[in-house]
Structures are given as C-alpha cells and as structure tokens.
Design a protein around this motif. Structure first.
Motif, mmCIF file in Angstrom:
data_model
loop_
_atom_site.group_PDB
_atom_site.id
_atom_site.type_symbol
_atom_site.label_atom_id
_atom_site.label_comp_id
_atom_site.label_asym_id
_atom_site.label_seq_id
_atom_site.Cartn_x
_atom_site.Cartn_y
_atom_site.Cartn_z
ATOM 1 N N ARG A 100 1.005 -1.384 0.011
ATOM 2 C CA ARG A 100 -0.226 -0.095 -0.086
ATOM 3 C C ARG A 100 1.112 1.198 0.016
ATOM 4 O O ARG A 100 2.159 1.643 0.669
ATOM 5 C CB ARG A 100 -0.789 0.077 0.866
ATOM 6 C CG ARG A 100 -1.882 -1.484 1.326
ATOM 7 C CD ARG A 100 -3.025 -1.424 2.451
ATOM 8 N NE ARG A 100 -2.827 -2.559 2.802
ATOM 9 C CZ ARG A 100 -3.700 -3.370 3.482
ATOM 10 N NH1 ARG A 100 -3.530 -2.634 4.982
ATOM 11 N NH2 ARG A 100 -4.682 -3.954 3.608
ATOM 12 N N ARG A 101 -0.118 2.122 -0.547
ATOM 13 C CA ARG A 101 0.959 4.077 -0.475
ATOM 14 C C ARG A 101 2.238 3.258 -1.677
ATOM 15 O O ARG A 101 3.371 4.224 -1.284
ATOM 16 C CB ARG A 101 1.399 4.304 0.692
ATOM 17 C CG ARG A 101 -0.287 4.280 1.589
ATOM 18 C CD ARG A 101 0.326 5.164 2.557
ATOM 19 N NE ARG A 101 0.690 6.388 3.131
ATOM 20 C CZ ARG A 101 0.319 7.532 2.828
ATOM 21 N NH1 ARG A 101 -0.852 7.412 2.509
ATOM 22 N NH2 ARG A 101 1.015 8.697 2.904
ATOM 23 N N ARG A 102 2.136 2.437 -2.334
ATOM 24 C CA ARG A 102 3.561 2.331 -3.292
ATOM 25 C C ARG A 102 2.878 3.397 -4.941
ATOM 26 O O ARG A 102 4.262 2.699 -5.764
ATOM 27 C CB ARG A 102 3.600 1.042 -3.263
ATOM 28 C CG ARG A 102 4.773 1.056 -1.983
ATOM 29 C CD ARG A 102 5.152 -0.433 -1.974
ATOM 30 N NE ARG A 102 6.191 -0.719 -3.079
ATOM 31 C CZ ARG A 102 6.629 -1.855 -3.006
ATOM 32 N NH1 ARG A 102 6.503 -3.163 -1.933
ATOM 33 N NH2 ARG A 102 7.903 -2.169 -3.734
ATOM 34 N N GLY A 103 1.897 3.321 -5.156
ATOM 35 C CA GLY A 103 1.093 4.172 -6.665
ATOM 36 C C GLY A 103 0.614 2.980 -7.273
ATOM 37 O O GLY A 103 0.483 3.082 -8.575
ATOM 38 N N LEU A 104 0.980 1.552 -6.230
ATOM 39 C CA LEU A 104 0.277 0.938 -7.462
ATOM 40 C C LEU A 104 -1.462 1.024 -7.529
ATOM 41 O O LEU A 104 -1.724 0.595 -9.074
ATOM 42 C CB LEU A 104 0.574 -1.341 -6.405
ATOM 43 C CG LEU A 104 2.119 -1.002 -6.860
ATOM 44 C CD1 LEU A 104 1.983 -2.334 -5.995
ATOM 45 C CD2 LEU A 104 2.028 -1.271 -7.925
ATOM 46 N N ALA A 105 -1.843 1.510 -6.670
ATOM 47 C CA ALA A 105 -3.726 1.387 -6.755
ATOM 48 C C ALA A 105 -3.964 2.540 -8.141
ATOM 49 O O ALA A 105 -5.027 2.334 -8.503
ATOM 50 C CB ALA A 105 -3.865 0.684 -5.978
ATOM 51 N N SER A 106 -2.937 3.346 -7.745
ATOM 52 C CA SER A 106 -3.152 4.098 -8.305
ATOM 53 C C SER A 106 -2.668 4.073 -9.519
ATOM 54 O O SER A 106 -3.392 4.867 -10.932
ATOM 55 C CB SER A 106 -2.780 5.556 -8.174
ATOM 56 O OG SER A 106 -2.415 6.523 -8.454
ATOM 57 N N ALA A 107 -1.755 3.111 -10.211
ATOM 58 C CA ALA A 107 -1.731 3.223 -11.849
ATOM 59 C C ALA A 107 -2.681 2.581 -11.919
ATOM 60 O O ALA A 107 -3.252 3.174 -12.958
ATOM 61 C CB ALA A 107 -0.279 2.488 -11.317
ATOM 62 N N VAL A 108 -2.979 1.368 -11.441
ATOM 63 C CA VAL A 108 -4.679 0.900 -12.282
ATOM 64 C C VAL A 108 -5.806 1.162 -12.185
ATOM 65 O O VAL A 108 -5.900 1.337 -13.401
ATOM 66 C CB VAL A 108 -4.370 -0.689 -11.411
ATOM 67 C CG1 VAL A 108 -5.969 -0.583 -11.295
ATOM 68 C CG2 VAL A 108 -3.306 -1.715 -11.101
ATOM 69 N N TYR A 109 -6.270 2.187 -11.488
ATOM 70 C CA TYR A 109 -6.958 3.463 -11.640
ATOM 71 C C TYR A 109 -7.168 4.241 -12.793
ATOM 72 O O TYR A 109 -7.754 4.565 -14.161
ATOM 73 C CB TYR A 109 -8.008 4.195 -10.663
ATOM 74 C CG TYR A 109 -8.178 3.759 -8.939
ATOM 75 C CD1 TYR A 109 -7.626 2.150 -9.028
ATOM 76 C CD2 TYR A 109 -9.078 4.181 -8.322
ATOM 77 C CE1 TYR A 109 -8.420 1.943 -8.169
ATOM 78 C CE2 TYR A 109 -9.728 3.673 -7.394
ATOM 79 C CZ TYR A 109 -9.719 2.387 -7.141
ATOM 80 O OH TYR A 109 -9.471 1.501 -6.596
ATOM 81 N N ARG A 110 -5.453 5.119 -12.872
ATOM 82 C CA ARG A 110 -5.680 6.155 -13.787
ATOM 83 C C ARG A 110 -5.362 5.048 -15.249
ATOM 84 O O ARG A 110 -5.739 6.070 -16.526
ATOM 85 C CB ARG A 110 -3.663 6.287 -13.620
ATOM 86 C CG ARG A 110 -3.803 7.811 -12.638
ATOM 87 C CD ARG A 110 -1.840 7.474 -13.338
ATOM 88 N NE ARG A 110 -1.842 8.450 -12.062
ATOM 89 C CZ ARG A 110 -1.604 10.212 -11.350
ATOM 90 N NH1 ARG A 110 -1.990 10.262 -13.383
ATOM 91 N NH2 ARG A 110 -1.517 10.580 -10.574
ATOM 92 N N ARG A 111 -4.716 3.955 -15.349
ATOM 93 C CA ARG A 111 -5.072 3.437 -16.112
ATOM 94 C C ARG A 111 -6.321 2.939 -16.930
ATOM 95 O O ARG A 111 -6.768 3.599 -18.349
ATOM 96 C CB ARG A 111 -4.537 1.850 -16.646
ATOM 97 C CG ARG A 111 -4.252 0.970 -17.391
ATOM 98 C CD ARG A 111 -4.023 -0.643 -16.752
ATOM 99 N NE ARG A 111 -3.645 -1.452 -17.958
ATOM 100 C CZ ARG A 111 -5.009 -2.331 -18.338
ATOM 101 N NH1 ARG A 111 -6.103 -2.214 -17.821
ATOM 102 N NH2 ARG A 111 -4.745 -3.663 -19.374
#
Length: 194
Positions: A100-111
């Motif tokens: 968490r808080r490593r940008g993984l979910a953010s990258a998936v949402y951005r995709r």
C-alpha cells in the motif's frame, strides 16, 4: 468531512485471499491461469486482467518476489440504470499491507481512467481508498453525485457536510474524454433545473 470512511480490512483474511488467487494464477486449467497480462508502469510488477459479466479484474503481481501484491475489481453497481452502467464502474481494491501507498492501485485506476472509463465510489470506503480518490482528483475531474432510485444527479465539485455524509452521495472521477455534458447525454446524469 469525509464520505463514510468505515471499511477496515481483515489483514489475515486478505493475505489468505491473495495467496489463493496467486495459486490460481499459476495453476494450469484454472480460469485465472494464462489470462491477459502486461508489465506494469512500476518496474518489477506485472498486471494480469480478465473481464467477467462486465466487471474488470486487475491483479498486480510482484514478479521479483513472485507474489500477488493485490487486485482491483471495477464493479458494476446494481443501483445504476442501463445507460449509466455502460460507462461507470465502482473500483474496489485489496492490497497487502506492504504494497500500500506505493502507487500500485493509483496506476491501475489511472489505466482505467485514461482508457475513458468513469469511476464512481460505492457507499463506503476505507481511509486508504478515500486518500487515493483525493489524490486522483488532482489529475482527473472529481464531481459529487447523488445516486438514488437508479438516477444519477449532479451535485457539483463540493457539497455541504450534511449532504456529503448521506449514503446516496458518491464521488465520481471523469475518465479521459468525459465531461458533465457528455455524461448527461450518454449516461443520463441529471442536473437541477434553474
């Protein structure tokens, strides 16, 4: 004020769920084995995905440790009418604590947002999910909407605290190529008459 930030994952159950999914990704003959994949934006990670019943499942694998870091499901909401259902998905993410808080979910949402999907929150969020949405709002238009009786009604960029905490109030992120006018025309977003 925050949207209903009251989801708190059971860490032991989450670890078991992710371990099970990891085994399924590797087991020949399983529906998850051999699904589409590509390198993630972050080095050392790979995205695996599948679509089922109009919902998109994105699994994030740490290829260095050969371990499933987590996943995001872009759910359909039964509360939406047919027009809105074509364009809106409610993402739900589950990631191991160490990822968490490593940008993984953010990258998936951005995709998903960059591909033109609009995202809407469910009725409740975890504190981490809410922080992710606030972060993404710096890059994608965020609106508040009311979802009631299968109607999606625009509330604006900000809402007062009482309206903010209602179960029918949701946040919506507009994907690439979308604005409120297009959402009204194609997904039935309603505006108050002046």
């Amino acid at each position: 004020m925050e949207l209903r930030i009251d989801v708190d994952p059971d860490e032991a159950r989450l670890e078991q769920e992710l371990d099970t999914l990891q085994r399924r990704l590797r087991r020949p003959g399983d529906t998850l084995h051999g699904i589409a994949s590509e390198p993630a934006a972050q080095p050392g990670f790979r995205l695996h995905w599948r679509e089922a019943d109009g919902e998109l499942y994105v699994y994030v694998e740490d290829v260095v440790r050969q371990r499933l870091a987590g996943y995001t499901v872009f759910n359909r909401l039964i509360e939406l009418d047919t027009r809105a259902d074509r364009h809106l998905r409610a993402p739900h993410s589950k990631y191991r604590a160490g990822y968490r808080r490593r940008g993984l979910a953010s990258a998936v949402y951005r995709r998903s947002l960059d591909a033109g999907c609009c995202l809407i929150t469910g009725a409740r969020q975890s504190a981490g999910a809410h922080a992710l949405w606030r972060h993404l709002a710096g890059h994608y238009p965020l609106r508040y909407v009311q979802l009631r009786d299968r109607e999606l009604r625009a509330l604006g960029e900000r809402v007062d605290p009482a309206l903010h905490d209602e179960l029918h109030t949701r946040m919506l992120l507009l994907g690439r190529g979308w604005d409120e006018a297009r959402l009204a025309a194609e997904a039935g977003l309603l505006h108050e008459r002046g």
